[in-house]
Design a protein around this motif. Structure first.
Motif, mmCIF file in Angstrom:
data_model
loop_
_atom_site.group_PDB
_atom_site.id
_atom_site.type_symbol
_atom_site.label_atom_id
_atom_site.label_comp_id
_atom_site.label_asym_id
_atom_site.label_seq_id
_atom_site.Cartn_x
_atom_site.Cartn_y
_atom_site.Cartn_z
ATOM 1 N N PHE A 229 69.628 -15.000 -26.855
ATOM 2 C CA PHE A 229 69.778 -15.357 -28.273
ATOM 3 C C PHE A 229 68.496 -15.026 -29.039
ATOM 4 O O PHE A 229 68.528 -14.380 -30.092
ATOM 5 C CB PHE A 229 70.092 -16.855 -28.368
ATOM 6 N N ALA B 203 67.742 -12.124 -31.925
ATOM 7 C CA ALA B 203 67.218 -12.552 -33.227
ATOM 8 C C ALA B 203 65.975 -11.745 -33.594
ATOM 9 O O ALA B 203 65.797 -11.333 -34.756
ATOM 10 C CB ALA B 203 66.901 -14.042 -33.198
ATOM 11 N N GLY C 124 72.620 -15.019 -32.363
ATOM 12 C CA GLY C 124 71.183 -14.795 -32.430
ATOM 13 C C GLY C 124 70.861 -13.632 -33.355
ATOM 14 O O GLY C 124 69.909 -13.697 -34.146
#
Length: 435
Positions: free
Chosen positions: A36, A40, A164
């Motif tokens: 995640f 991101a 994410g």
């Protein structure tokens, strides 16, 4: 199959919290959370430099933007098979961090050029780089995920991991909007590079902290694209009416959305004279788009596709575009065009893209892989390149006013809407053929 390096016992507080959000099994919390965060960082890094690319586009002439779109298309044609060749011949454990490091080195070169006051040719090079950059950093990330998780885990965890990326798509423009007036637009490249380096480091740690699964022999969809597969995909699309319908949908989508993109770039260049203010404007637009996309994905996407069908989901984008063409013809202003683009992008990310992906489930794995790669690369970027040539030709060579171009595009948007409305029937017929 990914497993945390932990022993048995009661679940940790972090694991207990994650289980409230996603169907996560014991031993998966660390890997899922790391994935995640990595995604991101990847998309956050991209969205940090995206407003800089948009600013260069706003400063360019219409002829320059047309040339840049053509160059993006040509670079994509050359880079996708090269990317496939690299992934097929070198260790995937090395390729992701190595290529991420290459992208960071390129960004550092652009940063040096910006600081030195590079000329107009720099803007075009950065536009092409930024347009191609996103395809490869995201592709490399999902190759990593296919190595870490088996198919059963992917069904449970990919939604959480994809969130994410959406988080990065929200935080990236938010950071760009706040940092641009403080550090200057050129230093956003350094921040983006740091995010990408952090993602590369996390990818190495993820491989060491988990036990990668052996990919299934028939998992062809994860194989990298090559020139041969792209040519084979083109042949399949032309011969298969079902795939041709998907390709036409994607082509028209990019043809018309690029019209609004080009207009937004022109109007922003004429209306917002300060470069930093333009960067903030584009970052704010990206932030609004990402937030609205998350809200629609959570609240509406599943309901629309399950209750109304994929045709309804796919039709939202052409319906918005139809309305947008009429609105633009009446009010050709920057904030009107920006609002149309936000609505289009939300509809594309939250509804149109998931709907078209469902259509591929009704074709064979080999067809899906080859045809989808062709549509997602050549047709997608080809629509961008064709749009610049067509609309620039109508306005410059034929002298059409932009409002007339918008009105003339309405029948094409109507045909696009009709194609979308037939998706459910086409999917049922294809599924019946497979039985």
């Amino acid at each position: 199959m990914a497993h945390d390096q932990s022993t048995g016992g009661d679940p940790s507080p972090a694991h207990a919290l994650l289980r409230r959000i996603v169907a996560i099994e014991p031993g998966e919390a660390i890997a899922a959370t790391g994935s995640f965060i990595t995604f991101a960082l990847v998309l956050g890094g991209y969205y940090l430099i995206r407003p800089v690319r948009e600013n260069f586009s706003a400063e360019a002439t219409a002829d320059q933007r047309q040339l840049w779109f053509l160059l993006v298309f040509l670079v994509m044609l050359a880079a996708v098979p090269l990317f496939g060749w690299l992934v097929a011949r070198f260790s995937r454990a090395l390729i992701l961090p190595a290529l991420y490091a290459v992208f960071v080195a390129i960004m550092l070169g652009f940063w040096i050029a910006l600081r030195a006051g590079a000329g107009p040719q720099f803007s075009g090079a950065f536009f092409v780089f930024g347009s191609v950059f996103n395809l490869f950093v995201v592709s490399l990330f999902w190759i990593l995920m296919s190595d870490l998780y088996d198919s059963a885990q992917a069904k449970r965890l990919y939604g959480f991991i994809a969130a994410g990326g959406t988080t990065g798509a929200v935080l990236g423009p938010f950071a760009a909007r706040g940092l641009a007036p403080v550090v200057g637009q050129e230093n956003l490249l350094l921040v983006s590079g740091l995010a990408l380096l952090a993602a590369a480091a996390l990818s190495i740690w993820l491989r060491r902290a988990t036990q990668p699964a052996t990919l299934a022999k028939d998992n062809v969809a994860d194989a990298p694209p090559t020139l041969r597969s792209l040519l084979s995909g083109a042949e399949r699309v032309v011969r298969d009416p079902y795939l041709l319908r998907i390709a036409l949908y994607v082509l028209i989508a990019n043809l018309l959305s690029t019209f609004f993109y080009l207009e937004q770039a022109r109007l922003a260049g004429e209306t917002i004279l300060d470069a930093t203010a333009r960067v903030q404007f584009f970052a704010e637009r990206d932030l609004i788009t990402s937030v609205l996309t998350v809200l629609v994905q959570v609240a509406l996407t599943g309901r629309i596709m399950s209750r109304l069908g994929i045709g309804a989901a796919a039709a939202v984008l052409p319906a918005f575009t139809l309305a947008g063409l009429g609105l633009y013809a009446a009010m050709p202003e920057l904030h009107v065009v920006a609002a149309i683009m936000v609505a289009e992008r939300v509809a594309a990310f939250a509804l149109s893209n998931p709907a078209t992906k469902v259509l591929y489930t009704a074709v064979g794995v080999d067809e899906r892989y080859k045809a989808q790669n062709f549509i997602d690369t050549v047709v997608y970027r080809g629509g961008d390149a064709l749009s610049g040539a067509v609309f620039n030709g109508l306005t410059k060579a034929m002298g059409w006013p932009l409002a007339a171009v918008a009105v003339a595009s309405i029948p094409l948007a109507g045909a696009w809407l009709w194609i979308a409305s037939r998706f459910d029937k086409a999917l049922r017929e294809r599924q019946d053929m497979a039985r």
